[in-house]
Motif scaffolding. Sequence first.
Motif, mmCIF file in Angstrom:
data_model
loop_
_atom_site.group_PDB
_atom_site.id
_atom_site.type_symbol
_atom_site.label_atom_id
_atom_site.label_comp_id
_atom_site.label_asym_id
_atom_site.label_seq_id
_atom_site.Cartn_x
_atom_site.Cartn_y
_atom_site.Cartn_z
ATOM 1 N N ALA A 110 -24.266 14.817 150.609
ATOM 2 C CA ALA A 110 -25.448 14.143 151.156
ATOM 3 C C ALA A 110 -25.825 12.949 150.295
ATOM 4 O O ALA A 110 -25.293 12.742 149.207
ATOM 5 C CB ALA A 110 -26.619 15.125 151.225
ATOM 6 N N CYS A 111 -26.768 12.173 150.796
ATOM 7 C CA CYS A 111 -27.277 11.014 150.070
ATOM 8 C C CYS A 111 -28.240 11.485 148.968
ATOM 9 O O CYS A 111 -28.858 12.545 149.082
ATOM 10 C CB CYS A 111 -28.000 10.095 151.045
ATOM 11 S SG CYS A 111 -28.575 8.555 150.306
ATOM 12 N N SER A 112 -28.378 10.659 147.940
ATOM 13 C CA SER A 112 -29.309 10.997 146.849
ATOM 14 C C SER A 112 -30.766 10.889 147.266
ATOM 15 O O SER A 112 -31.654 11.334 146.528
ATOM 16 C CB SER A 112 -29.112 10.030 145.671
ATOM 17 O OG SER A 112 -27.792 10.053 145.242
ATOM 18 N N ASP A 113 -31.020 10.300 148.410
ATOM 19 C CA ASP A 113 -32.384 10.037 148.881
ATOM 20 C C ASP A 113 -33.305 11.250 148.695
ATOM 21 O O ASP A 113 -32.957 12.365 149.099
ATOM 22 C CB ASP A 113 -32.315 9.644 150.363
ATOM 23 C CG ASP A 113 -33.621 9.061 150.867
ATOM 24 O OD1 ASP A 113 -34.623 9.792 150.874
ATOM 25 O OD2 ASP A 113 -33.638 7.881 151.263
ATOM 26 N N SER A 114 -34.475 11.009 148.114
ATOM 27 C CA SER A 114 -35.400 12.106 147.777
ATOM 28 C C SER A 114 -35.934 12.835 149.008
ATOM 29 O O SER A 114 -36.414 13.965 148.915
ATOM 30 C CB SER A 114 -36.576 11.559 146.970
ATOM 31 O OG SER A 114 -37.327 10.646 147.764
ATOM 32 N N GLY A 169 -25.462 12.414 156.679
ATOM 33 C CA GLY A 169 -26.159 11.137 156.524
ATOM 34 C C GLY A 169 -27.612 11.309 156.929
ATOM 35 O O GLY A 169 -28.056 12.403 157.275
ATOM 36 N N HIS A 170 -28.354 10.236 156.902
ATOM 37 C CA HIS A 170 -29.769 10.355 157.291
ATOM 38 C C HIS A 170 -30.316 9.021 157.786
ATOM 39 O O HIS A 170 -29.761 7.954 157.486
ATOM 40 C CB HIS A 170 -30.600 10.879 156.114
ATOM 41 C CG HIS A 170 -30.725 9.918 154.983
ATOM 42 N ND1 HIS A 170 -31.830 9.115 154.803
ATOM 43 C CD2 HIS A 170 -29.873 9.596 153.974
ATOM 44 C CE1 HIS A 170 -31.659 8.372 153.719
ATOM 45 N NE2 HIS A 170 -30.477 8.634 153.200
ATOM 46 N N SER A 171 -31.431 9.113 158.496
ATOM 47 C CA SER A 171 -32.092 7.915 159.005
ATOM 48 C C SER A 171 -32.748 7.162 157.847
ATOM 49 O O SER A 171 -32.965 7.736 156.776
ATOM 50 C CB SER A 171 -33.149 8.312 160.041
ATOM 51 O OG SER A 171 -34.202 9.021 159.408
ATOM 52 N N GLU A 172 -33.067 5.939 158.064
ATOM 53 C CA GLU A 172 -33.767 5.078 157.085
ATOM 54 C C GLU A 172 -33.085 5.106 155.706
ATOM 55 O O GLU A 172 -33.741 5.174 154.666
ATOM 56 C CB GLU A 172 -35.248 5.466 156.908
ATOM 57 C CG GLU A 172 -35.997 6.036 158.097
ATOM 58 C CD GLU A 172 -35.736 5.332 159.423
ATOM 59 O OE1 GLU A 172 -35.462 4.117 159.417
ATOM 60 O OE2 GLU A 172 -35.785 6.014 160.459
ATOM 61 N N CYS A 173 -31.765 5.068 155.714
ATOM 62 C CA CYS A 173 -31.017 5.137 154.448
ATOM 63 C C CYS A 173 -30.971 3.747 153.797
ATOM 64 O O CYS A 173 -30.487 2.788 154.397
ATOM 65 C CB CYS A 173 -29.603 5.652 154.709
ATOM 66 S SG CYS A 173 -28.601 5.783 153.213
ATOM 67 N N GLY A 174 -31.452 3.673 152.567
ATOM 68 C CA GLY A 174 -31.483 2.400 151.842
ATOM 69 C C GLY A 174 -30.090 1.835 151.610
ATOM 70 O O GLY A 174 -29.893 0.613 151.610
ATOM 71 N N ALA A 175 -29.117 2.729 151.431
ATOM 72 C CA ALA A 175 -27.742 2.278 151.196
ATOM 73 C C ALA A 175 -27.202 1.578 152.446
ATOM 74 O O ALA A 175 -26.517 0.554 152.360
ATOM 75 C CB ALA A 175 -26.856 3.467 150.828
HETATM 76 ZN ZN LIG Z 1 -29.508 7.388 151.939
#
Ligand SMILES: [Zn+2]
Length: 226
Positions: free
Chosen positions: A38-42, A102-108
């Motif tokens: 997964a993404c590191s996103d908090s 993955g996820h929505s609103e991903c900064g990457a």
């Molecule tokens: Zn992300």
Amino acid sequence: MKKLIRGIVDFRKNVRPGVKDVFARLALGQRPDTLFIACSDSRVVPNLFASSDPGDLLVVRNVGNLIPPCGASGDSSGADSEAAAIDFALHALPITDIIVCGHSECGAMDALLRGRAQLPSAFLRNWLRHGDASLQRLDSGASLGAHFPRHNQLSQLNVLEQIEHLKTYPIVQERLEAGRLHLHGWWFDIKEADVYAYAAEEKRFRLIDEDYAGVLLGRTAESGGD
Ligand SMILES: [Zn+2]
């Protein structure tokens, strides 16, 4: 940070008594059946949205949930971390499923769309190259849902691209051919707190509601998983 420290006190008081035995058992060894990438996103919290317990998931998180492809020489084309985790998962643990989430609103994904050359961080600029092929998919007209904003379309295509990167690892290919490994694409919609799974037969991500969960569980039973 203060919240974390107070959280530990709260955990000791209220949660630890109920989970001490579980951890004592887990101290003897872990046997997760799923590698979760997964993404590191908090805001992406797999243990929460998949109601999973300690010991259930081996987790790799990085910026953009990217997997550097394995080169022809057998070396990972990026940092060693992801390759090491894949090897560890498949050689040392009873992993039967890998989920790329993955996820929505991903900064990457946003950074990829804006052009990673613009990024001030050389590390980030370099790392995000593993998402270039995802961007090419989008630019060549691919989409899994035109109603999604462009960065979310990219995020969904990126999940599929990273699954392809996983397949470049010989151990992954071997296990797939033997029917001992299954790859899945998931996508977390932050705003709605909904989780989607990629349905290859429909070429789109489908909401995992009770009905679709039934379909997915049926398939898991067919492939002999838990
Ligand atoms: Zn992300």
